[in-house]
Design a protein around this motif. Structure first.
Motif, mmCIF file in Angstrom:
data_model
loop_
_atom_site.group_PDB
_atom_site.id
_atom_site.type_symbol
_atom_site.label_atom_id
_atom_site.label_comp_id
_atom_site.label_asym_id
_atom_site.label_seq_id
_atom_site.Cartn_x
_atom_site.Cartn_y
_atom_site.Cartn_z
ATOM 1 N N PRO A 1 33.330 -16.059 41.354
ATOM 2 C CA PRO A 1 32.458 -15.204 42.163
ATOM 3 C C PRO A 1 33.218 -14.130 42.947
ATOM 4 C CG PRO A 1 32.845 -17.236 43.314
ATOM 5 C CD PRO A 1 33.561 -17.343 41.988
ATOM 6 N N TYR A 2 34.537 -14.099 42.837
ATOM 7 C CA TYR A 2 35.353 -13.212 43.667
ATOM 8 C C TYR A 2 35.820 -11.974 42.894
ATOM 9 C CZ TYR A 2 35.299 -17.352 46.529
ATOM 10 O OH TYR A 2 34.884 -18.425 47.266
ATOM 11 N N PRO A 3 36.256 -10.920 43.613
ATOM 12 C CA PRO A 3 36.627 -9.668 42.950
ATOM 13 C C PRO A 3 37.980 -9.686 42.233
ATOM 14 C CG PRO A 3 36.825 -9.437 45.331
ATOM 15 C CD PRO A 3 36.219 -10.775 45.066
ATOM 16 N N ARG A 4 38.793 -10.704 42.450
ATOM 17 C CA ARG A 4 40.104 -10.754 41.798
ATOM 18 C C ARG A 4 40.047 -11.665 40.564
ATOM 19 N NH1 ARG A 4 45.926 -11.026 44.615
ATOM 20 N NH2 ARG A 4 47.083 -10.715 42.710
ATOM 21 N N THR A 5 40.708 -11.238 39.485
ATOM 22 C CA THR A 5 40.715 -11.996 38.235
ATOM 23 C C THR A 5 41.531 -13.278 38.400
ATOM 24 O OG1 THR A 5 40.511 -9.952 36.984
ATOM 25 C CG2 THR A 5 41.254 -11.878 35.782
ATOM 26 N N ASP A 6 40.982 -14.358 37.866
ATOM 27 C CA ASP A 6 41.599 -15.680 37.949
ATOM 28 C C ASP A 6 42.012 -16.114 36.545
ATOM 29 O OD1 ASP A 6 42.379 -18.246 38.569
ATOM 30 O OD2 ASP A 6 40.411 -18.930 39.210
ATOM 31 N N GLY A 7 43.270 -16.498 36.379
ATOM 32 C CA GLY A 7 43.748 -17.039 35.109
ATOM 33 C C GLY A 7 43.598 -18.552 35.145
ATOM 34 N N VAL A 8 42.681 -19.094 34.336
ATOM 35 C CA VAL A 8 42.414 -20.535 34.352
ATOM 36 C C VAL A 8 42.940 -21.181 33.080
ATOM 37 C CG1 VAL A 8 40.429 -20.417 35.892
ATOM 38 C CG2 VAL A 8 40.075 -20.143 33.468
ATOM 39 N N ARG A 9 43.457 -22.412 33.218
ATOM 40 C CA ARG A 9 43.960 -23.197 32.076
ATOM 41 C C ARG A 9 43.435 -24.611 32.180
ATOM 42 N NH1 ARG A 9 50.283 -22.795 31.174
ATOM 43 N NH2 ARG A 9 49.600 -23.954 29.357
ATOM 44 N N LEU A 10 43.029 -25.163 31.048
ATOM 45 C CA LEU A 10 42.524 -26.525 30.976
ATOM 46 C C LEU A 10 43.660 -27.471 30.617
ATOM 47 C CD1 LEU A 10 40.087 -28.478 30.944
ATOM 48 C CD2 LEU A 10 39.826 -27.927 28.515
ATOM 49 N N HIS A 11 43.781 -28.547 31.354
ATOM 50 C CA HIS A 11 44.809 -29.562 31.118
ATOM 51 C C HIS A 11 44.111 -30.892 30.866
ATOM 52 C CE1 HIS A 11 47.803 -26.737 32.682
ATOM 53 N NE2 HIS A 11 46.902 -26.468 33.615
ATOM 54 N N ILE A 12 44.489 -31.557 29.767
ATOM 55 C CA ILE A 12 43.864 -32.818 29.391
ATOM 56 C C ILE A 12 44.944 -33.883 29.229
ATOM 57 C CG2 ILE A 12 42.456 -34.011 27.671
ATOM 58 C CD1 ILE A 12 41.340 -31.269 26.889
ATOM 59 N N GLU A 13 44.729 -35.015 29.900
ATOM 60 C CA GLU A 13 45.625 -36.159 29.744
ATOM 61 C C GLU A 13 44.863 -37.242 28.978
ATOM 62 O OE1 GLU A 13 48.135 -39.375 32.385
ATOM 63 O OE2 GLU A 13 47.238 -37.648 33.374
ATOM 64 N N CYS A 14 45.418 -37.642 27.841
ATOM 65 C CA CYS A 14 44.767 -38.638 26.984
ATOM 66 C C CYS A 14 45.145 -40.054 27.427
ATOM 67 C CB CYS A 14 45.159 -38.410 25.531
ATOM 68 S SG CYS A 14 44.690 -36.769 24.939
ATOM 69 N N ASP A 15 44.267 -41.001 27.134
ATOM 70 C CA ASP A 15 44.446 -42.376 27.604
ATOM 71 C C ASP A 15 45.502 -43.145 26.801
ATOM 72 O OD1 ASP A 15 43.824 -44.400 29.393
ATOM 73 O OD2 ASP A 15 42.400 -45.310 28.012
ATOM 74 N N ARG A 16 45.523 -42.981 25.499
ATOM 75 C CA ARG A 16 46.460 -43.731 24.650
ATOM 76 C C ARG A 16 47.867 -43.143 24.742
ATOM 77 N NH1 ARG A 16 43.409 -47.478 21.357
ATOM 78 N NH2 ARG A 16 41.309 -47.191 22.173
ATOM 79 N N TRP A 17 48.874 -43.995 24.683
ATOM 80 C CA TRP A 17 50.260 -43.529 24.811
ATOM 81 C C TRP A 17 50.671 -42.668 23.629
ATOM 82 C CZ3 TRP A 17 53.761 -44.711 21.047
ATOM 83 C CH2 TRP A 17 53.439 -45.770 20.194
ATOM 84 N N TRP A 18 50.096 -42.850 22.474
ATOM 85 C CA TRP A 18 50.489 -42.093 21.289
ATOM 86 C C TRP A 18 49.677 -40.812 21.122
ATOM 87 C CZ3 TRP A 18 46.006 -41.835 18.666
ATOM 88 C CH2 TRP A 18 45.110 -42.901 18.777
ATOM 89 N N ASP A 19 48.649 -40.626 21.947
ATOM 90 C CA ASP A 19 47.789 -39.440 21.868
ATOM 91 C C ASP A 19 48.404 -38.333 22.718
ATOM 92 O OD1 ASP A 19 45.652 -37.841 21.260
ATOM 93 O OD2 ASP A 19 44.138 -39.216 22.041
ATOM 94 N N LEU A 20 48.587 -37.157 22.139
ATOM 95 C CA LEU A 20 49.262 -36.061 22.827
ATOM 96 C C LEU A 20 48.372 -35.424 23.885
ATOM 97 C CD1 LEU A 20 50.977 -34.266 19.829
ATOM 98 C CD2 LEU A 20 52.008 -35.839 21.459
ATOM 99 N N ASP A 21 48.928 -35.248 25.097
ATOM 100 C CA ASP A 21 48.229 -34.512 26.147
ATOM 101 C C ASP A 21 48.256 -33.035 25.779
ATOM 102 O OD1 ASP A 21 48.115 -36.951 27.367
ATOM 103 O OD2 ASP A 21 49.758 -36.544 28.754
ATOM 104 N N SER A 22 47.329 -32.257 26.336
ATOM 105 C CA SER A 22 47.297 -30.834 25.974
ATOM 106 C C SER A 22 47.120 -29.960 27.195
ATOM 107 C CB SER A 22 46.174 -30.561 24.972
ATOM 108 O OG SER A 22 44.917 -30.809 25.545
ATOM 109 N N ASP A 23 47.736 -28.792 27.127
ATOM 110 C CA ASP A 23 47.592 -27.732 28.121
ATOM 111 C C ASP A 23 47.069 -26.522 27.375
ATOM 112 O OD1 ASP A 23 48.698 -29.269 30.210
ATOM 113 O OD2 ASP A 23 50.697 -28.839 29.469
#
Length: 117
Positions: A61-83
């Protein structure tokens, strides 16, 4: 007689409080005319997890541009987290971010970065 003494003590206490100088009393701070106001910034984001998929909507809602990134942490140890890649959320703009795990999602968060005007 006791009533008049307690009344006198209360009156003296009230007079003491009222007589404090203006500088000693807490008051709202008024910003100097030349000082810059603090800039409002940051898109508000809502995330939904459906099984192993994540969908996030961020509205800026603000006049300045915001750079947003989604970060996901997976539950299983062998499943890769992602940014996720950074997406620009301009003024009055809503952006959609998506991602997934192979199995369960442990946590999700969004990072913000001020971008040049």
């Amino acid at each position: 007689m006791r009533l008049s003494r307690s009344l006198a003590s209360a009156t003296a206490a009230v007079c003491l409080v009222i007589s404090l100088s203006y500088e000693a009393m807490p008051h709202a701070r008024v910003q100097a005319p030349g000082a810059a106001a603090s800039e409002l910034f940051g898109a508000s984001c809502r995330s939904r997890i459906t099984g192993s998929r994540v969908t996030t909507y961020c509205h800026n809602p603000y006049p300045r541009t915001d750079g947003v990134r989604l970060h996901i942490e997976c539950d299983r140890w062998w499943d890769l987290d992602s940014d996720g890649a950074e997406v620009q959320a301009g003024p009055a703009q809503t952006v959609r971010l998506t991602g997934r795990c192979w199995k369960e999602v442990r946590s999700v968060w969004v990072s913000h970065r001020k971008l040049a005007r």
